[in-house]
Design a protein around this motif. Structure first.
Motif, PDB file in Angstrom:
ATOM      1  N   ALA A 117     -28.962 -42.705  17.142  1.00 57.46           N
ATOM      2  CA  ALA A 117     -28.542 -41.338  17.476  1.00 57.46           C
ATOM      3  C   ALA A 117     -29.743 -40.511  17.926  1.00 57.46           C
ATOM      4  CB  ALA A 117     -27.877 -40.691  16.271  1.00 57.46           C
ATOM      5  N   ARG A 118     -29.619 -39.909  19.095  1.00 54.04           N
ATOM      6  CA  ARG A 118     -30.667 -39.072  19.658  1.00 54.04           C
ATOM      7  C   ARG A 118     -30.023 -37.825  20.249  1.00 54.04           C
ATOM      8  NH1 ARG A 118     -32.743 -42.727  17.533  1.00 54.04           N
ATOM      9  NH2 ARG A 118     -34.417 -44.119  18.214  1.00 54.04           N
ATOM     10  N   ALA A 119     -30.553 -36.661  19.906  1.00 50.96           N
ATOM     11  CA  ALA A 119     -30.078 -35.435  20.534  1.00 50.96           C
ATOM     12  C   ALA A 119     -30.315 -35.529  22.034  1.00 50.96           C
ATOM     13  CB  ALA A 119     -30.813 -34.238  19.961  1.00 50.96           C
ATOM     14  N   THR A 120     -29.343 -35.093  22.818  1.00 53.75           N
ATOM     15  CA  THR A 120     -29.450 -35.187  24.275  1.00 53.75           C
ATOM     16  C   THR A 120     -29.567 -33.821  24.942  1.00 53.75           C
ATOM     17  OG1 THR A 120     -27.030 -35.249  24.430  1.00 53.75           O
ATOM     18  CG2 THR A 120     -28.185 -37.363  24.371  1.00 53.75           C
ATOM     19  N   ALA A 121     -29.487 -32.746  24.165  1.00 54.19           N
ATOM     20  CA  ALA A 121     -29.597 -31.396  24.704  1.00 54.19           C
ATOM     21  C   ALA A 121     -30.362 -30.535  23.707  1.00 54.19           C
ATOM     22  CB  ALA A 121     -28.209 -30.804  24.977  1.00 54.19           C
ATOM     23  N   PRO A 122     -31.091 -29.540  24.173  1.00 54.79           N
ATOM     24  CA  PRO A 122     -31.840 -28.679  23.247  1.00 54.79           C
ATOM     25  C   PRO A 122     -30.924 -27.978  22.250  1.00 54.79           C
ATOM     26  CG  PRO A 122     -32.524 -28.298  25.529  1.00 54.79           C
ATOM     27  CD  PRO A 122     -31.299 -29.156  25.582  1.00 54.79           C
ATOM     28  N   GLU A 123     -31.497 -27.615  21.110  1.00 55.90           N
ATOM     29  CA  GLU A 123     -30.839 -26.869  20.040  1.00 55.90           C
ATOM     30  C   GLU A 123     -29.812 -27.727  19.291  1.00 55.90           C
ATOM     31  OE1 GLU A 123     -32.443 -24.438  19.255  1.00 55.90           O
ATOM     32  OE2 GLU A 123     -33.420 -23.818  21.083  1.00 55.90           O
ATOM     33  N   GLY A 197     -30.050 -28.443   4.656  1.00 61.86           N
ATOM     34  CA  GLY A 197     -31.385 -27.904   4.444  1.00 61.86           C
ATOM     35  C   GLY A 197     -32.513 -28.896   4.614  1.00 61.86           C
ATOM     36  N   ALA A 198     -32.204 -30.182   4.825  1.00 64.18           N
ATOM     37  CA  ALA A 198     -33.270 -31.180   5.008  1.00 64.18           C
ATOM     38  C   ALA A 198     -34.134 -30.797   6.205  1.00 64.18           C
ATOM     39  CB  ALA A 198     -32.670 -32.565   5.205  1.00 64.18           C
ATOM     40  N   ALA A 199     -35.437 -30.875   6.052  1.00 66.46           N
ATOM     41  CA  ALA A 199     -36.323 -30.338   7.089  1.00 66.46           C
ATOM     42  C   ALA A 199     -37.480 -31.276   7.401  1.00 66.46           C
ATOM     43  CB  ALA A 199     -36.875 -28.985   6.655  1.00 66.46           C
ATOM     44  N   ARG A 200     -37.889 -31.201   8.633  1.00 67.44           N
ATOM     45  CA  ARG A 200     -39.092 -31.879   9.092  1.00 67.44           C
ATOM     46  C   ARG A 200     -39.756 -30.990  10.135  1.00 67.44           C
ATOM     47  NH1 ARG A 200     -39.561 -38.211  10.757  1.00 67.44           N
ATOM     48  NH2 ARG A 200     -39.591 -38.372   8.503  1.00 67.44           N
ATOM     49  N   THR A 201     -41.074 -31.000  10.194  1.00 64.91           N
ATOM     50  CA  THR A 201     -41.814 -30.157  11.135  1.00 64.91           C
ATOM     51  C   THR A 201     -41.209 -30.250  12.533  1.00 64.91           C
ATOM     52  OG1 THR A 201     -43.824 -30.549   9.842  1.00 64.91           O
ATOM     53  CG2 THR A 201     -44.108 -29.697  12.077  1.00 64.91           C
ATOM     54  N   PRO A 202     -40.958 -29.112  13.199  1.00 63.03           N
ATOM     55  CA  PRO A 202     -41.485 -27.771  12.906  1.00 63.03           C
ATOM     56  C   PRO A 202     -40.632 -26.951  11.950  1.00 63.03           C
ATOM     57  CG  PRO A 202     -40.318 -27.722  14.983  1.00 63.03           C
ATOM     58  CD  PRO A 202     -40.294 -29.156  14.526  1.00 63.03           C
ATOM     59  N   GLN A 203     -39.512 -27.477  11.470  1.00 64.89           N
ATOM     60  CA  GLN A 203     -38.672 -26.722  10.550  1.00 64.89           C
ATOM     61  C   GLN A 203     -39.317 -26.669   9.175  1.00 64.89           C
ATOM     62  OE1 GLN A 203     -35.679 -24.884  10.848  1.00 64.89           O
ATOM     63  NE2 GLN A 203     -36.284 -24.334   8.765  1.00 64.89           N
ATOM     64  N   VAL A 242     -39.179 -40.067  13.050  1.00 58.05           N
ATOM     65  CA  VAL A 242     -38.097 -39.825  13.999  1.00 58.05           C
ATOM     66  C   VAL A 242     -38.609 -40.138  15.394  1.00 58.05           C
ATOM     67  CG1 VAL A 242     -37.028 -38.075  12.557  1.00 58.05           C
ATOM     68  CG2 VAL A 242     -38.722 -37.392  14.251  1.00 58.05           C
ATOM     69  N   ALA A 243     -37.685 -40.360  16.323  1.00 62.12           N
ATOM     70  CA  ALA A 243     -38.070 -40.704  17.685  1.00 62.12           C
ATOM     71  C   ALA A 243     -38.822 -39.550  18.337  1.00 62.12           C
ATOM     72  CB  ALA A 243     -36.830 -41.047  18.500  1.00 62.12           C
ATOM     73  N   ALA A 244     -39.792 -39.893  19.160  1.00 56.74           N
ATOM     74  CA  ALA A 244     -40.574 -38.880  19.861  1.00 56.74           C
ATOM     75  C   ALA A 244     -39.834 -38.404  21.107  1.00 56.74           C
ATOM     76  CB  ALA A 244     -41.935 -39.460  20.253  1.00 56.74           C
ATOM     77  N   GLY A 245     -40.213 -37.226  21.581  1.00 58.49           N
ATOM     78  CA  GLY A 245     -39.712 -36.733  22.860  1.00 58.49           C
ATOM     79  C   GLY A 245     -38.307 -36.195  22.854  1.00 58.49           C
ATOM     80  N   MET A 246     -37.770 -35.845  21.686  1.00 58.76           N
ATOM     81  CA  MET A 246     -36.411 -35.306  21.645  1.00 58.76           C
ATOM     82  C   MET A 246     -36.415 -33.831  22.037  1.00 58.76           C
ATOM     83  SD  MET A 246     -34.294 -37.162  18.603  1.00 58.76           S
ATOM     84  CE  MET A 246     -35.479 -37.081  17.284  1.00 58.76           C
ATOM     85  N   PRO A 247     -35.258 -33.308  22.474  1.00 56.08           N
ATOM     86  CA  PRO A 247     -35.195 -31.919  22.926  1.00 56.08           C
ATOM     87  C   PRO A 247     -35.599 -30.924  21.830  1.00 56.08           C
ATOM     88  CG  PRO A 247     -33.218 -33.113  23.581  1.00 56.08           C
ATOM     89  CD  PRO A 247     -33.972 -34.000  22.652  1.00 56.08           C
ATOM     90  N   LYS A 248     -36.055 -29.768  22.276  1.00 59.12           N
ATOM     91  CA  LYS A 248     -36.526 -28.730  21.362  1.00 59.12           C
ATOM     92  C   LYS A 248     -35.381 -28.147  20.540  1.00 59.12           C
ATOM     93  CE  LYS A 248     -38.978 -24.293  21.317  1.00 59.12           C
ATOM     94  NZ  LYS A 248     -39.623 -23.248  22.151  1.00 59.12           N
ATOM     95  N   VAL A 249     -35.682 -27.827  19.288  1.00 58.23           N
ATOM     96  CA  VAL A 249     -34.722 -27.179  18.396  1.00 58.23           C
ATOM     97  C   VAL A 249     -35.398 -25.958  17.787  1.00 58.23           C
ATOM     98  CG1 VAL A 249     -33.195 -27.457  16.407  1.00 58.23           C
ATOM     99  CG2 VAL A 249     -33.720 -29.415  17.841  1.00 58.23           C
ATOM    100  N   GLY A 250     -34.691 -24.833  17.760  1.00 61.21           N
ATOM    101  CA  GLY A 250     -35.238 -23.622  17.166  1.00 61.21           C
ATOM    102  C   GLY A 250     -35.444 -23.761  15.669  1.00 61.21           C
ATOM    103  N   VAL A 251     -36.180 -22.825  15.122  1.00 57.25           N
ATOM    104  CA  VAL A 251     -36.526 -22.845  13.701  1.00 57.25           C
ATOM    105  C   VAL A 251     -35.703 -21.796  12.955  1.00 57.25           C
ATOM    106  CG1 VAL A 251     -38.368 -22.335  12.045  1.00 57.25           C
ATOM    107  CG2 VAL A 251     -38.849 -23.727  14.064  1.00 57.25           C
ATOM    108  N   VAL A 252     -35.177 -22.169  11.814  1.00 57.83           N
ATOM    109  CA  VAL A 252     -34.500 -21.236  10.912  1.00 57.83           C
ATOM    110  C   VAL A 252     -35.514 -20.809   9.861  1.00 57.83           C
ATOM    111  CG1 VAL A 252     -32.649 -20.928   9.231  1.00 57.83           C
ATOM    112  CG2 VAL A 252     -32.247 -22.276  11.307  1.00 57.83           C
ATOM    113  N   LYS A 253     -35.847 -19.525   9.859  1.00 56.63           N
ATOM    114  CA  LYS A 253     -36.903 -19.040   8.977  1.00 56.63           C
ATOM    115  C   LYS A 253     -36.353 -18.697   7.589  1.00 56.63           C
ATOM    116  CE  LYS A 253     -39.652 -17.088  12.750  1.00 56.63           C
ATOM    117  NZ  LYS A 253     -40.255 -15.851  13.318  1.00 56.63           N
ATOM    118  N   PRO A 254     -37.163 -18.957   6.555  1.00 56.86           N
ATOM    119  CA  PRO A 254     -36.765 -18.517   5.214  1.00 56.86           C
ATOM    120  C   PRO A 254     -36.553 -17.009   5.197  1.00 56.86           C
ATOM    121  CG  PRO A 254     -38.629 -20.027   5.104  1.00 56.86           C
ATOM    122  CD  PRO A 254     -38.441 -19.692   6.554  1.00 56.86           C
TER     123      PRO A 254
END
Length: 388
Positions: A117-123, A197-203, A242-254
């Motif tokens: 499974a790989r995200a194919t679109a940003p966000e 809530g599971a997170a990995r950088t940049p989240q 995780v696989a490299a080069g996947m689309p960008k995802v925004g960050v949810v801030k505490p």
């Protein structure tokens, strides 16, 4: 993803299962758990969370689905959710041992699809992916959705990456999203949410209080659609890259309860932080409002300079004098003066939606998601002539 690619993934992941099922079978198969239904896996394969895994109760759900010959659907979460697999558990095992072998092979096949499974679109549009899964249910048996995703949605109808989104009133968010038939396909489904809530950088990992807010939001929204919701307590292991080069995802801030000055003596206080009742200038908990405003009052007393206290709203007020935003500013001012700030130094006003940073001063109720509207309900405090 093209249909041909979708079929090839299913063929690779689940190849040979039917053949295995017939090998070495003897009588007395295990009981069939339920009539054939559908199990769907909503899988987040993104850069901001661990690799998706089957953990906890999801494994038991898949076992029951295989033995019951359920339809199996896998939906990938990205900015544009898509179906990765549609298949049916097809086997003829007739002994406990053979059927358990079939279950193990299906578990391996689904795990292989998770790995691919790989995200194919940003966000990330997690709710959109859940709705897509719900629209692809059939059969007289259970309609079950296993969500293997961190739930930190950044686009679609439930974006959570705006300021204060996690603090939005779950019941208000759910009521907004359940208008019309927006969540109708969720009716009578069972949803098991894994990895919230599971997170990995940049989240950045969320503190427990924000994870609890996230859980309440998802429970309220899915339940409003008629689903039965369970939150899986087992965490997703974070032990593989995780696989490299996947689309960008925004960050949810505490979301901190504290109000931090934007610059010296400048504050933007969200309505939820002082606990305003919806569409009123009344505090749900006056003690909470006092606690939040006490350090601000101390700062204003020390500065001892004239300041404006201005209320804003997310949606345009019908009355051009902006009575709600002004009344909220006055409510805050009253607390500040009770805390010792010189009332003569505070200039109260209300501007509704007419302030820098609001995307649409003519916004009507419901024109933006409630989790977005949250950030525009403010009381702003700044020295006279020095806007924040």
């Amino acid at each position: 993803m093209t249909p041909n690619r979708r079929r090839s993934i299913g063929a690779v992941a689940l190849a040979g299962l039917t053949g295995l099922a017939g090998a070495g079978c003897v009588p007395d198969p295990p009981p069939i758990p339920h009539p054939p239904g559908t199990i769907a896996f909503v899988v987040g394969g993104r850069s901001n969370m661990p690799k998706p895994r089957l953990v906890g109760e999801a494994q038991a759900w898949l076992r029951d689905a295989v033995l019951s010959k359920d339809r199996i659907v896998v939906v990938g979460v990205s900015g544009k959710p898509e179906i990765l697999l549609q298949d049916r558990a097809d086997h003829e095992c007739d002994s406990e041992k053979a059927c358990e072998s079939v279950v193990e092979e299906y578990q391996k096949g689904v795990t292989d699809i998770f790995d691919q499974a790989r995200a194919t679109a940003p966000e990330a549009d997690t709710l959109g992916a859940i709705q897509l899964a719900a629209r692809n249910m059939d059969g007289s048996g259970p309609h079950r959705i296993v969500v293997v995703d961190n739930g930190l949605q950044t686009t679609g109808e439930l974006p959570l990456n705006g300021d204060g989104a996690l603090a939005a009133d779950p019941e208000l968010v759910a009521a907004e999203l359940s208008t019309g038939d927006r969540l109708a396909y969720l009716n009578d489904t069972e949803v098991l949410f894994t990895g919230l809530g599971a997170a990995r950088t940049p989240q950045e990992p969320l503190p427990p209080a924000d994870t609890a807010k996230l859980e309440r939001l998802w429970e309220a929204v899915l339940t409003a659609g008629g689903a039965t919701v369970k939150i899986e307590t087992a965490s997703i292991p974070d032990d593989e890259p995780v696989a490299a080069g996947m689309p960008k995802v925004g960050v949810v801030k505490p979301d901190s309860e504290e109000v931090v000055p934007i610059k010296p003596h400048c504050y933007k206080i969200r309505g939820d932080k002082v606990g305003f009742v919806g569409d009123q200038a009344v505090f749900k908990d006056p003690k909470k409002a006092i606690k939040v405003l006490t350090p601000i009052a101390a700062d204003l007393k020390e500065n001892n300079a004239a300041a404006t206290v201005v209320g804003t709203t997310a949606y345009r007020e019908r009355d051009k004098s902006n009575p709600l935003s002004r009344a909220r500013a006055k409510a805050v001012t009253d607390v500040l003066t009770d805390l010792g700030v010189d009332k003569r130094l505070l200039v109260v006003g209300g501007v509704g939606t007419n302030f820098p940073g609001h995307p649409n001063p003519n916004a009507e109720v419901g024109s933006m998601p409630e989790t977005v509207a949250q950030q525009y309900r403010l009381v702003m405090i700044s020295p006279v002539g020095q806007p924040c």
